[in-house]
Scaffold this active site. Structure first.
Site, PDB file in Angstrom:
ATOM      1  N   LYS A  49       0.850  -1.203   0.000  1.00 15.91           N
ATOM      2  CA  LYS A  49       0.000   0.000   0.000  1.00 15.91           C
ATOM      3  C   LYS A  49       0.882   1.248   0.000  1.00 15.91           C
ATOM      4  O   LYS A  49       0.655   2.184  -0.754  1.00 15.91           O
ATOM      5  CB  LYS A  49      -0.930  -0.018   1.225  1.00 15.91           C
ATOM      6  CG  LYS A  49      -2.036  -1.060   1.111  1.00 15.91           C
ATOM      7  CD  LYS A  49      -2.804  -1.294   2.408  1.00 15.91           C
ATOM      8  CE  LYS A  49      -3.806  -2.430   2.203  1.00 15.91           C
ATOM      9  NZ  LYS A  49      -4.547  -2.819   3.396  1.00 15.91           N
ATOM     10  N   GLN A  93      -5.040  -1.604   9.560  1.00 21.07           N
ATOM     11  CA  GLN A  93      -4.947  -2.927   8.941  1.00 21.07           C
ATOM     12  C   GLN A  93      -5.574  -3.990   9.850  1.00 21.07           C
ATOM     13  O   GLN A  93      -5.302  -4.032  11.055  1.00 21.07           O
ATOM     14  CB  GLN A  93      -3.467  -3.246   8.651  1.00 21.07           C
ATOM     15  CG  GLN A  93      -3.230  -4.527   7.888  1.00 21.07           C
ATOM     16  CD  GLN A  93      -3.738  -4.497   6.443  1.00 21.07           C
ATOM     17  OE1 GLN A  93      -3.858  -3.440   5.833  1.00 21.07           O
ATOM     18  NE2 GLN A  93      -4.047  -5.659   5.908  1.00 21.07           N
ATOM     19  N   ASP A 116     -11.304   2.732   4.029  1.00 20.81           N
ATOM     20  CA  ASP A 116     -11.807   1.373   3.815  1.00 20.81           C
ATOM     21  C   ASP A 116     -13.323   1.330   3.668  1.00 20.81           C
ATOM     22  O   ASP A 116     -13.864   0.297   3.241  1.00 20.81           O
ATOM     23  CB  ASP A 116     -11.469   0.496   5.041  1.00 20.81           C
ATOM     24  CG  ASP A 116     -10.142  -0.233   4.916  1.00 20.81           C
ATOM     25  OD1 ASP A 116      -9.842  -0.731   3.831  1.00 20.81           O
ATOM     26  OD2 ASP A 116      -9.432  -0.308   5.937  1.00 20.81           O
TER      27      ASP A 116
HETATM   28  N1  GUN Z   1      -7.037  -6.908   5.902  1.00 21.52           N
HETATM   29  C1  GUN Z   1      -7.294  -7.628   4.783  1.00 21.52           C
HETATM   30  N2  GUN Z   1      -7.920  -6.875   3.854  1.00 21.52           N
HETATM   31  C2  GUN Z   1      -8.060  -5.636   4.399  1.00 21.52           C
HETATM   32  C3  GUN Z   1      -8.619  -4.405   3.929  1.00 21.52           C
HETATM   33  O1  GUN Z   1      -9.144  -4.304   2.805  1.00 21.52           O
HETATM   34  N3  GUN Z   1      -8.559  -3.355   4.801  1.00 21.52           N
HETATM   35  C4  GUN Z   1      -8.006  -3.463   6.039  1.00 21.52           C
HETATM   36  N4  GUN Z   1      -8.020  -2.383   6.809  1.00 21.52           N
HETATM   37  N5  GUN Z   1      -7.482  -4.582   6.502  1.00 21.52           N
HETATM   38  C5  GUN Z   1      -7.504  -5.664   5.683  1.00 21.52           C
END
Ligand code: GUN
Length: 278
Positions: A49, A93, A116
């Protein structure tokens, strides 16, 4: 034989256009990612990311806390980021350690910085058929991928295997909003194969190898969200690719299908939030 839903190429195409947009911004968006603990998969996702954001000229910062951090300390940090006008997007996350309430953490993120789309405000909007600030990244990426190949959702039977808050649940609502008929299957579903056989579009988001070609309707579209290493260390999805490839009309590969689309959506969401705020 199926055609490949190529997420890697679509990612390159979308991010190239997005970079041109970001290049024109005088002030750049700032994405802050909070990582708690040292889950190896989460570390890889978070690094990707950050790297992708930097390639686009988006400011990004990763805050890595040890898994012992208290919930109160984490909430204080989120509050600080909410009140910092230079921070335009916040991502915590998942998964979080067990002693921290995911609900409390999601609830603490300001909805206008919720990149998100996981806060109760944005989830509530989505589930009541209204427009959230942004849509959750993986479901959004899946819809972008289907749209790229002109795969119509209206009136189609979409079967989603997996009911997580990250993929299955929000995707079911987004598909409903596109006028699909949606069935959500999960670990207690009986006769899974009978249901998957009726899918025009099958999405599997479970994280283990459960879908075989014989469970599919001829000519269906297969979207594989799962990604894990098998016992030989090979990266695999939920779907047995070889057998499904013979039956489906379209199939997303693992890797190179949904994964790149999730990160693409995160970048799109980061820019959308920024545009809402300025
Ligand atoms: N863990 C796995 N996929 C995601 C996601 O799309 N967002 C977040 N915040 N954590 C994750």
């Amino acid at each position: 034989m199926a055609q490949i839903l190529d997420g890697k190429s679509l990612k390159e195409k979308i991010l190239k256009e997005l970079k041109q947009k970001v290049d024109c911004f005088e002030v750049k968006p700032t994405l802050v990612v909070i990582l708690v603990g040292d889950n190896p998969a989460s570390k890889i996702y978070v690094n990707n990311k950050k790297k992708t954001a930097e390639q686009l000229g988006i400011n990004s910062q990763v805050i890595n806390y040890p898994s012992e951090i208290t919930e109160a300390e984490l909430l204080t940090k989120i509050n600080e980021l909410n009140n910092d006008p230079s921070v335009t997007a916040i991502l915590v996350q998942l998964p979080l350690p067990e002693h921290i309430s995911k609900e409390n953490v999601m609830n603490a993120i300001a909805p206008q910085k919720d990149v998100d789309g996981f806060t109760p405000y944005n989830f509530g909007k989505l589930f009541s058929g209204e427009e959230p600030t942004v849509y959750p990244c993986t479901p959004k990426g899946i819809l972008l991928l289907l749209d790229e190949y002109n795969i119509e959702l209206k009136g189609k039977h979409v079967v989603i295997v997996g009911r997580s808050n990250i993929v299955g649940r929000p995707l079911s609502q987004m598909m409903l909003n596109k006028n699909a008929t949606v069935t959500v299957c999960h670990s207690y579903t009986e006769n899974l194969e009978q249901i998957t056989k009726t899918a025009d579009i099958l999405v599997s988001a479970v994280g283990k190898n459960i879908i075989e070609g014989k469970m599919l309707k001829t000519g269906c579209v297969v979207v594989d969200v799962g990604i894990f290493k098998d016992e030989n260390g090979k990266t695999r999805g939920d779907v047995d690719f070889e057998s499904a490839f013979q039956i489906a009309s379209y199939i997303s590969p693992v890797p190179g299908g949904v994964g790149p689309m999730t990160i693409t959506s995160l970048m799109l969401n980061t820019v959308e939030l920024f545009e809402h705020q300025v």
